[in-house]
Write a protein that holds these residues in place. Structure first.
Motif, PDB file in Angstrom:
ATOM      1  N   SER A 277       0.848  -1.186   0.000  1.00 32.73           N
ATOM      2  CA  SER A 277       0.000   0.000   0.000  1.00 32.73           C
ATOM      3  C   SER A 277       0.885   1.239   0.000  1.00 32.73           C
ATOM      4  O   SER A 277       2.018   1.195   0.505  1.00 32.73           O
ATOM      5  CB  SER A 277      -0.872   0.000   1.263  1.00 32.73           C
ATOM      6  N   VAL A 278       0.367   2.337  -0.519  1.00 31.35           N
ATOM      7  CA  VAL A 278       1.131   3.576  -0.506  1.00 31.35           C
ATOM      8  C   VAL A 278       1.449   3.982   0.937  1.00 31.35           C
ATOM      9  O   VAL A 278       0.652   3.796   1.845  1.00 31.35           O
ATOM     10  CB  VAL A 278       0.374   4.712  -1.217  1.00 31.35           C
ATOM     11  N   SER A 279       2.643   4.528   1.121  1.00 29.06           N
ATOM     12  CA  SER A 279       3.066   4.979   2.454  1.00 29.06           C
ATOM     13  C   SER A 279       3.485   6.444   2.437  1.00 29.06           C
ATOM     14  O   SER A 279       3.133   7.216   3.321  1.00 29.06           O
ATOM     15  CB  SER A 279       4.219   4.121   2.970  1.00 29.06           C
ATOM     16  N   GLY A 280       4.277   6.851   1.431  1.00 20.94           N
ATOM     17  CA  GLY A 280       4.746   8.228   1.351  1.00 20.94           C
ATOM     18  C   GLY A 280       4.411   8.840   0.009  1.00 20.94           C
ATOM     19  O   GLY A 280       4.149   8.147  -0.975  1.00 20.94           O
ATOM     20  N   LEU A 281       4.385  10.189  -0.033  1.00 23.42           N
ATOM     21  CA  LEU A 281       4.192  10.895  -1.297  1.00 23.42           C
ATOM     22  C   LEU A 281       4.855  12.261  -1.209  1.00 23.42           C
ATOM     23  O   LEU A 281       5.179  12.758  -0.133  1.00 23.42           O
ATOM     24  CB  LEU A 281       2.710  11.025  -1.658  1.00 23.42           C
ATOM     25  N   GLY A 282       5.077  12.860  -2.376  1.00 22.16           N
ATOM     26  CA  GLY A 282       5.692  14.184  -2.422  1.00 22.16           C
ATOM     27  C   GLY A 282       5.702  14.714  -3.842  1.00 22.16           C
ATOM     28  O   GLY A 282       5.209  14.067  -4.776  1.00 22.16           O
TER      29      GLY A 282
END
Length: 436
Positions: free
Chosen positions: A258-263
């Protein structure tokens, strides 16, 4: 709209944030407050993906200005006369290559002379469980800000970000990775050179953001993007709202659970403002397209371009000019390994896995990652380290401004897509050759 908070906060700015304990498994409350079948199961940092949980996409006055302090800094040699303040006002001083400053406060023409002591440091140095790599130890200092007052002590922390509208308000994700996830606001105390040195008061509730995780990312309008683990979603929270306006099911876009970080990619690259996300535990790194849809965005076209080890969570781009970084780098919280790594990045802002090196040899369950805008101080949030807390690292340059709402610069789009397609084709060919 009545806000349940004593701090006037319009959500905006940038951020990063949290993940699980350091033993390799991630215990997570996956109950669903809305009754949707979005519960997920913990992942295995060996690379086995958690059970995929999906959900459909749903749409559902600046602070008063106080006294202004203007600082004029002049470096003088011995015997130099320094002129500061109003015209005609001369401060004769002899220095030994020291920094002479004048602070103007209140009405123009009111000055106080003398050097500013920039020793504004948090009172608690990091303990022996935080170990900088020798390559960076001379450039950076780590301090413990501690637990966030007002957030329950058993709450797992996620991302954090400074409010776009008030540089003295920090937005923090609490109850990370649970159905009761929330964003809180806490005032911060800054020293005489603007470094954050402490908290002030107690945190107040800003919004309910179920399963909020390692990064909070703001755009110019004040819209906040955040990841939701383990349900593999990206949420969008509008300023002043108490719940997300949109949640996007990333499994439907082909993103591994699953997605954990973004930027966002900073200026100076071929894809400025481009959106990136990463997964835990697999460390898959994706490009995401976004298109304006009223006050929010439609996310599409997820394309994997890299994979990073050690169970990555929050990430951020190291500001240009920071000591020890002669070229562009990405910094990544590596929760599964209890380390923090840095990677060189290419002209699209994507990390080069073979370039990884340690920034921290040891760090207690690092998850969130965020460069605060005034000073460049880097903020780490822990996830599952007993009573979770925030650490702050001094020594970096300030980051660039947060991105505008638009997508990447139009003239570069064709080149970007051509290079990205070539990279994806190359990866697929490599994987086929390995399989053969």
């Amino acid at each position: 709209m009545q806000m349940h908070t004593t701090i006037a906060v319009v959500v905006a700015g940038f951020a990063v944030a949290a993940c699980p304990g350091n033993q390799g498994t991630r215990a997570t409350d996956t109950s669903d407050p809305t009754g949707d079948p979005t519960a997920g199961t913990a992942g295995d940092p060996t690379g086995t993906s958690p059970a995929t949980a999906t959900a459909d996409s749903t749409t559902a006055d600046p602070p008063p200005t106080g006294t202004t302090a203007t600082t004029a800094v002049t470096v003088t040699d011995p015997g130099t006369t320094t002129t500061t303040g109003e015209p005609g006002t001369t401060d004769d001083s002899t220095t030994d290559d020291s920094t002479a400053t004048t602070i103007t406060t209140g009405d123009p023409g009111t000055t106080t002379g003398g050097p500013i002591d920039c020793s504004d440091e948090p009172p608690i140095p990091a303990g022996p469980d935080v170990v900088l790599a020798p390559e960076f130890a001379d450039f950076y200092k780590t301090y413990e800000l501690g637990q966030v007052p007002g957030i329950p002590t058993d709450s797992r922390l996620g991302g954090c970000v400074i409010s776009k509208d008030d540089p003295n308000v920090l937005l923090v994700a609490g109850d990370s990775e649970t159905a009761t996830g929330k964003v809180w606001a806490i005032e911060v105390v800054r020293g005489n050179c603007d470094h954050i040195v402490n908290f002030k008061g107690v945190a107040q509730l800003v919004a309910d953001t179920p399963y909020v995780d390692a990064n909070l990312a703001l755009v110019e309008s004040g819209l906040m993007f955040y990841t939701a683990w383990p349900i593999n979603q990206i949420g969008q929270l509008l300023p002043g709202q108490m719940a997300p306006a949109v949640t996007t099911d990333m499994a439907g876009l082909g993103v591994e659970n699953s997605v954990s970080g973004l930027g966002f990619v900073p200026p100076g690259f071929l894809d400025p403002g481009g959106m990136r996300t990463i997964t835990w535990p697999g460390g898959k790194w994706y490009h995401l397209d976004r298109a304006v849809n009223g006050d929010t965005f439609t996310l599409a076209n997820a394309q994997q371009t890299a994979a990073l080890p050690f169970g990555p969570g929050g990430f951020a781009y190291v500001p240009k000019g920071s000591p020890g970084f002669e070229v562009d780098h990405l910094i990544v919280s590596e929760w599964s390994a209890g380390t923090v790594g840095v990677y060189r990045v290419d002209d699209l802002g994507d990390p080069l896995p073979e370039s990884r090196k340690d920034f921290y040899l040891d760090f207690p369950s690092p998850w969130g990652a965020y460069f605060e805008p005034l000073t460049g101080d880097f903020m780490f949030l822990t996830w599952g380290a007993g009573q979770d807390r925030i650490y702050i690292v001094q020594g970096f340059e300030p980051p660039p401004p947060i991105p505008n709402e638009g997508s990447a610069a139009e003239p570069a789009i064709t080149t970007i897509h051509r290079r990205l397609r070539a990279r994806v084709r190359g990866r697929a060919a490599f994987e086929r050759a390995i399989a053969a």
